[in-house]
Scaffold this motif. Structure first.
Motif, mmCIF file in Angstrom:
data_model
loop_
_atom_site.group_PDB
_atom_site.id
_atom_site.type_symbol
_atom_site.label_atom_id
_atom_site.label_comp_id
_atom_site.label_asym_id
_atom_site.label_seq_id
_atom_site.Cartn_x
_atom_site.Cartn_y
_atom_site.Cartn_z
ATOM 1 N N TYR A 1 48.860 51.891 49.369
ATOM 2 C CA TYR A 1 49.314 53.143 49.968
ATOM 3 C C TYR A 1 49.318 52.993 51.488
ATOM 4 O O TYR A 1 48.496 52.277 52.056
ATOM 5 C CB TYR A 1 48.394 54.305 49.581
ATOM 6 C CG TYR A 1 48.476 54.699 48.127
ATOM 7 C CD1 TYR A 1 49.315 55.735 47.714
ATOM 8 C CD2 TYR A 1 47.732 54.035 47.161
ATOM 9 C CE1 TYR A 1 49.397 56.100 46.381
ATOM 10 C CE2 TYR A 1 47.806 54.390 45.828
ATOM 11 C CZ TYR A 1 48.642 55.420 45.436
ATOM 12 O OH TYR A 1 48.722 55.772 44.118
ATOM 13 N N SER B 1 44.204 50.406 49.300
ATOM 14 C CA SER B 1 44.558 50.170 47.894
ATOM 15 C C SER B 1 43.767 51.105 46.995
ATOM 16 O O SER B 1 42.593 51.405 47.263
ATOM 17 C CB SER B 1 44.270 48.717 47.500
ATOM 18 O OG SER B 1 45.072 47.834 48.256
ATOM 19 N N ASN B 2 44.424 51.549 45.933
ATOM 20 C CA ASN B 2 43.785 52.400 44.941
ATOM 21 C C ASN B 2 44.416 52.119 43.577
ATOM 22 O O ASN B 2 45.646 52.204 43.443
ATOM 23 C CB ASN B 2 43.950 53.879 45.317
ATOM 24 C CG ASN B 2 43.179 54.791 44.384
ATOM 25 O OD1 ASN B 2 42.097 54.451 43.912
ATOM 26 N ND2 ASN B 2 43.747 55.954 44.092
ATOM 27 N N ASP B 3 43.596 51.732 42.600
ATOM 28 C CA ASP B 3 44.092 51.395 41.261
ATOM 29 C C ASP B 3 45.173 50.307 41.335
ATOM 30 O O ASP B 3 46.251 50.439 40.725
ATOM 31 C CB ASP B 3 44.649 52.641 40.556
ATOM 32 C CG ASP B 3 43.556 53.664 40.271
ATOM 33 O OD1 ASP B 3 42.397 53.244 40.100
ATOM 34 O OD2 ASP B 3 43.872 54.869 40.231
ATOM 35 N N GLU C 1 38.493 60.760 51.162
ATOM 36 C CA GLU C 1 38.742 60.213 49.829
ATOM 37 C C GLU C 1 38.960 58.695 49.871
ATOM 38 O O GLU C 1 39.000 58.051 48.826
ATOM 39 C CB GLU C 1 39.964 60.886 49.195
ATOM 40 C CG GLU C 1 39.796 62.387 48.972
ATOM 41 C CD GLU C 1 41.047 63.016 48.381
ATOM 42 O OE1 GLU C 1 41.766 62.316 47.633
ATOM 43 O OE2 GLU C 1 41.309 64.200 48.672
ATOM 44 N N VAL C 2 39.115 58.141 51.073
ATOM 45 C CA VAL C 2 39.368 56.705 51.231
ATOM 46 C C VAL C 2 38.150 56.076 51.909
ATOM 47 O O VAL C 2 37.685 56.565 52.938
ATOM 48 C CB VAL C 2 40.637 56.442 52.066
ATOM 49 C CG1 VAL C 2 40.924 54.952 52.148
ATOM 50 C CG2 VAL C 2 41.823 57.193 51.474
ATOM 51 N N SER C 3 37.650 54.994 51.333
ATOM 52 C CA SER C 3 36.452 54.351 51.887
ATOM 53 C C SER C 3 36.752 53.585 53.173
ATOM 54 O O SER C 3 35.969 53.589 54.119
ATOM 55 C CB SER C 3 35.831 53.412 50.851
ATOM 56 O OG SER C 3 36.753 52.396 50.471
#
Length: 239
Positions: free
Chosen positions: A184, A178-180, A217-219
């Motif tokens: 995804y 998840s982002n914002d 870019e993804v944790s």
């Protein structure tokens, strides 16, 4: 001392359930490693949550129920076809038939072919967990059986890893993040990066906007059994 022992059914079943769940939880680490390796990612990116452990228990119990039902069916079929044979011969037929079916399902689980109940046997490493559990419960612990147990453990670790890789290639289980406040899905690897797209998990659809990003870019990612995802045209690609 014989290499193997037989436990009474009333003792074997509860022990088998508990040991299978523990083994499946342990092997899921290697399963996840194989799944992540398909996308050129390291296992550090996977996020283990309470839902993962619930899935392990659920799939293990479902797999046990299916195998028990299949065993009863095989036994009834053999008793009907070979009713005049001695019990030892019937037991041999049962063992050979069960072993062949187990081998067939196991082979399919590490392939990319679709088959009935593939979701059950691919979503978690329950087959190698069953294999290890049976050996641990039926093998007399001694110096003679130690190589057998060690070899079985090594085989199961590789088995779980290959199952995870096959599951990723089968495109019904995905890595999601998840982002914002938007979900995804990781669709594929691309050189050193990954291809992602916005996804609606309830509608099982991919929004028509693809991006190529670096995995750093993804944790972390969540592993989800999404089923087949359908893209919505028109398609656009962002870099």
């Amino acid at each position: 001392m014989p290499l193997f022992r037989m436990l009474p059914l009333r003792l074997f079943i509860p022990k088998f359930i508990i040991v299978s769940i523990i083994c499946c939880g342990f092997l899921s680490l290697f399963y996840s490693s194989g799944f992540m390796r398909y996308y050129n990612l390291t296992p550090d990116f996977i996020n283990f949550s309470l839902d993962n452990f619930k899935n392990i228990i659920g799939y293990t119990l479902a797999g046990l129920f299916f195998i028990a039902a299949l065993g009863v069916f095989i036994k009834l079929a053999i008793d009907k076809v070979s009713f005049s044979k001695p019990q030892k011969v019937k037991n041999l037929y049962f063992f050979i038939t069960s072993a062949l079916i187990f081998l067939l399902i196991s082979t399919l689980s590490i392939s990319t072919l679709n088959y009935p109940l593939d979701d059950l046997f691919r979503s978690q490493p329950i087959l190698p967990a069953f294999f290890v559990s049976i050996l641990l419960l039926t093998t007399n612990k001694s110096i003679k059986t130690l190589p057998i147990i060690c070899l079985a453990l090594l085989l199961s670790l590789s088995w779980a890893s290959y199952t995870g890789k096959a599951t990723a290639a089968n495109k019904e289980n995905y890595l999601v993040f998840s982002n914002d406040n938007k979900d995804y899905v990781v669709l594929s690897k691309y050189n050193d990066g990954i291809i992602i797209a916005p996804v609606d998990l309830k509608k099982k659809s991919i929004e028509p906007s693809f991006q190529i990003i670096d995995s750093s870019e993804v944790s972390h990612f969540d592993y989800k059994n999404t089923g087949v995802l359908t893209p919505k045209p028109p398609l656009t690609i962002q870099d």
